[in-house]
Write an enzyme that holds these catalytic residues in place. Structure first.
Site, short mmCIF file in Angstrom:
data_model
loop_
_atom_site.label_atom_id
_atom_site.label_comp_id
_atom_site.label_asym_id
_atom_site.label_seq_id
_atom_site.Cartn_x
_atom_site.Cartn_y
_atom_site.Cartn_z
N CYS A 2 0.83 -1.21 0.00
CA CYS A 2 0.00 0.00 0.00
C CYS A 2 0.86 1.26 0.00
O CYS A 2 1.97 1.26 0.52
CB CYS A 2 -0.87 0.03 1.25
SG CYS A 2 -1.89 -1.42 1.45
N ARG A 27 4.76 0.65 -6.24
CA ARG A 27 4.71 -0.25 -5.10
C ARG A 27 3.75 -1.42 -5.32
O ARG A 27 3.79 -2.41 -4.59
CB ARG A 27 4.29 0.53 -3.85
CG ARG A 27 5.29 1.57 -3.43
CD ARG A 27 4.72 2.50 -2.40
NE ARG A 27 4.49 1.87 -1.12
CZ ARG A 27 5.39 1.76 -0.15
NH1 ARG A 27 6.59 2.24 -0.33
NH2 ARG A 27 5.09 1.18 0.99
N TRP A 75 -2.86 -2.51 -1.65
CA TRP A 75 -2.42 -3.82 -2.10
C TRP A 75 -3.07 -4.81 -1.13
O TRP A 75 -2.68 -4.90 0.03
CB TRP A 75 -0.89 -3.90 -2.04
CG TRP A 75 -0.30 -5.11 -2.68
CD1 TRP A 75 -0.07 -5.31 -4.02
CD2 TRP A 75 0.18 -6.28 -2.02
NE1 TRP A 75 0.51 -6.54 -4.21
CE2 TRP A 75 0.67 -7.16 -3.01
CE3 TRP A 75 0.24 -6.70 -0.69
CZ2 TRP A 75 1.22 -8.40 -2.73
CZ3 TRP A 75 0.78 -7.95 -0.40
CH2 TRP A 75 1.27 -8.78 -1.41
N ASN A 99 -1.02 1.41 5.79
CA ASN A 99 -0.14 0.47 5.12
C ASN A 99 0.36 -0.50 6.18
O ASN A 99 0.72 -0.07 7.27
CB ASN A 99 1.05 1.23 4.50
CG ASN A 99 2.15 0.30 4.01
OD1 ASN A 99 1.88 -0.84 3.64
ND2 ASN A 99 3.37 0.79 4.00
N GLY A 100 0.36 -1.80 5.87
CA GLY A 100 0.85 -2.78 6.85
C GLY A 100 -0.25 -3.71 7.30
O GLY A 100 -1.29 -3.81 6.66
N GLU A 480 18.54 -15.67 -10.79
CA GLU A 480 18.04 -14.32 -11.00
C GLU A 480 17.35 -14.21 -12.37
O GLU A 480 16.29 -13.58 -12.49
CB GLU A 480 19.19 -13.31 -10.87
CG GLU A 480 18.83 -11.87 -11.16
CD GLU A 480 17.67 -11.31 -10.35
OE1 GLU A 480 17.22 -11.98 -9.42
OE2 GLU A 480 17.20 -10.22 -10.69
N GLU A 487 8.54 -13.07 -13.08
CA GLU A 487 7.79 -11.98 -12.44
C GLU A 487 7.18 -11.01 -13.44
O GLU A 487 6.12 -10.46 -13.19
CB GLU A 487 8.61 -11.25 -11.37
CG GLU A 487 9.78 -10.47 -11.85
CD GLU A 487 10.50 -9.74 -10.70
OE1 GLU A 487 11.72 -9.60 -10.77
OE2 GLU A 487 9.83 -9.31 -9.75
N LYS A 604 6.55 -3.57 -4.82
CA LYS A 604 7.97 -3.24 -4.86
C LYS A 604 8.62 -3.46 -3.51
O LYS A 604 9.72 -3.99 -3.40
CB LYS A 604 8.13 -1.77 -5.30
CG LYS A 604 9.57 -1.29 -5.36
CD LYS A 604 10.33 -2.00 -6.45
CE LYS A 604 11.77 -1.57 -6.57
NZ LYS A 604 12.56 -2.53 -7.36
C1 AGP Z 1 12.74 -8.80 -7.70
O1 AGP Z 1 12.70 -8.22 -8.93
C2 AGP Z 1 11.82 -8.26 -6.70
N1 AGP Z 1 11.72 -6.86 -6.70
C3 AGP Z 1 12.00 -8.88 -5.31
O2 AGP Z 1 12.42 -10.19 -5.42
C4 AGP Z 1 12.91 -8.14 -4.32
O3 AGP Z 1 14.25 -8.28 -4.67
C5 AGP Z 1 12.65 -8.67 -2.91
O4 AGP Z 1 11.30 -8.46 -2.59
C6 AGP Z 1 13.53 -8.02 -1.88
O5 AGP Z 1 13.31 -6.66 -1.79
P1 AGP Z 1 14.36 -5.71 -1.10
O6 AGP Z 1 15.61 -5.79 -1.91
O7 AGP Z 1 13.74 -4.35 -1.14
O8 AGP Z 1 14.58 -6.22 0.28
#
Ligand code: AGP
Length: 609
Positions: A2, A27, A75, A99-100, A480, A487, A604
């Site tokens: 969110c 996000r 979200w 949010n949360g 990766e 995704e 995100k």
């Molecule tokens: C990958 O493309 C994603 N955005 C996701 O796997 C991300 O790396 C993961 O959620 C960790 O996020 P962070 O690096 O903000 O901790």
């Protein structure tokens, strides 16, 4: 996750809120809404869908006319995406955005129902709105403080009280929230990009602090309701960095920003040809005695950690374990005094990674954070900190954050190897010099591979499932590549250690299953090629990402498509080899009509468990 925004000033509040929310779209969200004071009444407009749907609704019902309000992109966590579950939520005298997650919301809901309260939505947020209303004593700050004592979980809240039409209140626990300030106006937001078009000056709200925003400015109190002074921060990147800048999507913009992101990240950390991490609190003396290292992270950041394992073990001869943060935090991990735990995170707010950091500290381990977002929770709580200087990463799919995480991990590995005396200063200088060439090498790969990747991506449109294979560092990188593809393209894919195929997975191979193989590590290339031949003979279409040296030795017909990248130091190959994998994912997503910046169901910054 969110996104929260709020505004107090003299501009058209509805416009400010919607515009600020567009900067938080990255996000991830499924509904949106705003609430604005209009003639001392709180007018709420909200809808399932995108901000465009909210704008349409505002156009249809008339946008609230006022200068003070709160807004939200949701979200969904509790309750499906729907108009009624969208935020803001209200009690009789209170309207909030959230949010949360409120972990004890069911208990609180039961209590409120027993007091005759009725609920419209399935959300945990409405419980907070009702509780604020139930406990309201005429003093908003005291009421918020009392309610905070009842809440369990991690959350950030923007709050309006009907009795106080000249102000907005904000509070947070764990989930991020900033307060922006400007002459005659104040803002709240989940992240800095939301306010950059208005101001670069902001405060970071700390846990359980309560902010009161008026046109005159912002005041803060701590959890004991004591007034506090806070340090004003200034965002060191501007709007342009958070805009698409002529690219169709943030993802491709950020892929193209990788050369400069690496440059920005490594240059200040190199002195006299050697790594210099003193400013990050890291000296040879401080790290020379670590006996083991655990790298903890999620998703792409964890994959950067996988590369780190190979590199650190190879150079510094220290055993490295890589752990998924959500697993690490619940399995009583064996870390303690004398061990180093490295947390890697772009956002610095990932709930599981933050919890893992706290657990590692509690167990006595020394912690090092590798983080992109300045001032984030993980950055602030770790013992040592190296920022990746990638600038804002807006696309949900991480690209430039990953490549800068790798860059920092390499520098750290070189430094550790020097400290452990497993490499000589001369060898270290050679490695640093090779790392310095990476921005140019990455640029070359982007320029030389993009068209080919675009073409190969057309062959993947109808694939239902893909396999990524490699050995050693190429296997770490395959993980990766596979995540990136799934995704943004929504095609199922797996990464597999090439030598492990025969032990089960090769049974999946047929004409319908393309295989993407990475082969950059000279020692194991012949072995990987054998694995490629095995899957090719079972009908798979082979896409091979390999060094030019490998391509020259390749027999005709082994691979259907070959993407060549220039050979550099073997240990550094993931930095260049990841680029075609990112491009393949991006163009496959486009070919399938997806929005690569906002993949479905993803957020995100994952600030809830
Ligand atoms: C990958 O493309 C994603 N955005 C996701 O796997 C991300 O790396 C993961 O959620 C960790 O996020 P962070 O690096 O903000 O901790």
């Amino acid at each position: 996750m969110c996104g929260i925004v709020g505004y107090v000033g003299s501009r058209d509040c509805s416009e400010v809120l919607v515009s600020a929310l567009t900067k938080l779209e990255y996000r991830g969200y499924d509904s949106a809404g705003i609430a604005v004071f209009e003639n001392n009444e709180i007018i709420t407009v909200k809808t399932k869908g995108k901000l465009k749907d909210l704008e349409d609704k505002l156009g249809a019902v008339g946008k609230p006319q006022g200068h003070i309000g709160i807004g939200h992109t949701r979200w969904a966590t509790h309750g499906e995406p729907s108009d009624v579950n969208s935020h803001p939520h209200s009690g009789a005298r209170v309207t909030i955005v959230h949010n949360g997650i409120i972990e004890n919301y069911l208990d609180l809901k039961e209590f409120l129902i027993s007091k005759g309260r009725e609920f419209l939505s399935d959300t945990d947020t409405e419980v907070v709105a009702q509780l604020l209303d139930y406990m309201y004593n005429g003093n908003p700050v005291e009421t918020i403080d009392s309610v905070m004592a009842e809440l369990k979980g991690s959350f950030a809240l923007g709050i309006m009280f009907k009795d106080y039409p000249d102000r907005v209140f904000a509070v947070r626990r764990e989930s991020p929230l900033i307060v922006g300030v400007n002459e005659g106006e104040c803002f709240i937001a989940s992240d800095v990009p939301a306010i950059l078009q208005y101001t670069r000056d902001y405060y970071l709200l700390e846990h359980d602090e309560i902010a009161t925003l008026t046109r005159e400015g912002v005041t803060f109190v701590d959890e004991h309701l004591e007034p506090i002074e806070k340090e004003l921060k200034t965002a060191d990147w501007d709007m342009e960095a958070a805009e698409k800048g002529g690219y169709p999507h943030f993802m491709i913009k950020e892929i193209n920003e990788q050369p400069s992101a690496i440059q920005m990240t490594i240059t200040p950390r190199i002195k006299n040809g050697l790594p210099c991490l003193e400013e990050c609190g890291i000296t040879l003396d401080k790290i020379k005695d670590f006996k083991s290292i655990t790298i903890v992270a999620c998703g792409t950041a964890m994959h950067a950690g996988m590369v780190g394992k190979y590199v650190i073990e190879d150079l510094a001869r220290v055993p490295v374990t890589v752990d998924i943060a959500s697993e690490f935090r619940y399995r009583n991990p064996i870390v303690g005094k004398g061990d180093l735990v490295i947390i890697v995170s772009q956002s610095g707010e990932t709930a599981d990674s933050l919890a893992a950091l706290r657990l590692a500290k509690q167990k006595g381990a020394t912690t090092l954070a590798i983080v992109n977002a300045k001032g984030s929770s993980i950055a602030r709580e770790a013992d040592m900190l190296i920022y990746t200087l990638a600038g804002p990463e807006i696309a949900v799919a991480s690209t430039k954050a990953y490549i800068t995480q790798l860059s920092v991990i390499y520098l750290f590995a070189f430094e550790l190897a020097l400290a452990k005396e497993t490499i000589s200063p001369a060898e270290c200088k050679r490695l640093v010099s090779a790392l310095r060439k990476m921005p140019e090498a990455v640029q070359y790969v982007i320029d030389s591979c993009e068209e080919k990747c675009k073409f190969i991506a057309t062959k993947l449109i109808n694939a239902e499932s893909l396999l990524y294979i490699g050995r050693g560092l190429d296997y770490a990188l395959s993980m990766e590549g596979s995540l990136k593809l799934k995704e943004v393209s929504y095609i199922h894919s797996e990464s597999y250690a090439a030598g492990e195929l025969k032990h089960g997975t090769i049974s999946l191979i047929d004409e319908e299953m393309p295989v993407i193989s990475v082969a950059t590590q000279t020692d194991v290339i012949p072995k990987t090629i054998s694995n490629i031949v095995e899957v090719k003979s079972r009908g798979a279409t082979i896409i091979l990402v390999c060094t030019d040296a490998c391509a020259r030795k390749l027999k005709e017909g082994v691979a259907d498509y070959v993407i060549e990248i220039p050979h550099s130091d073997e240990l550094l190959m993931p930095i260049t080899a990841v680029v075609p994998l990112q491009l393949l994912a991006y163009y496959t997503s486009i070919n399938r009509g997806n929005d690569p910046d906002k993949p479905r169901n993803l957020a995100k910054s994952v600030t809830v468990e």
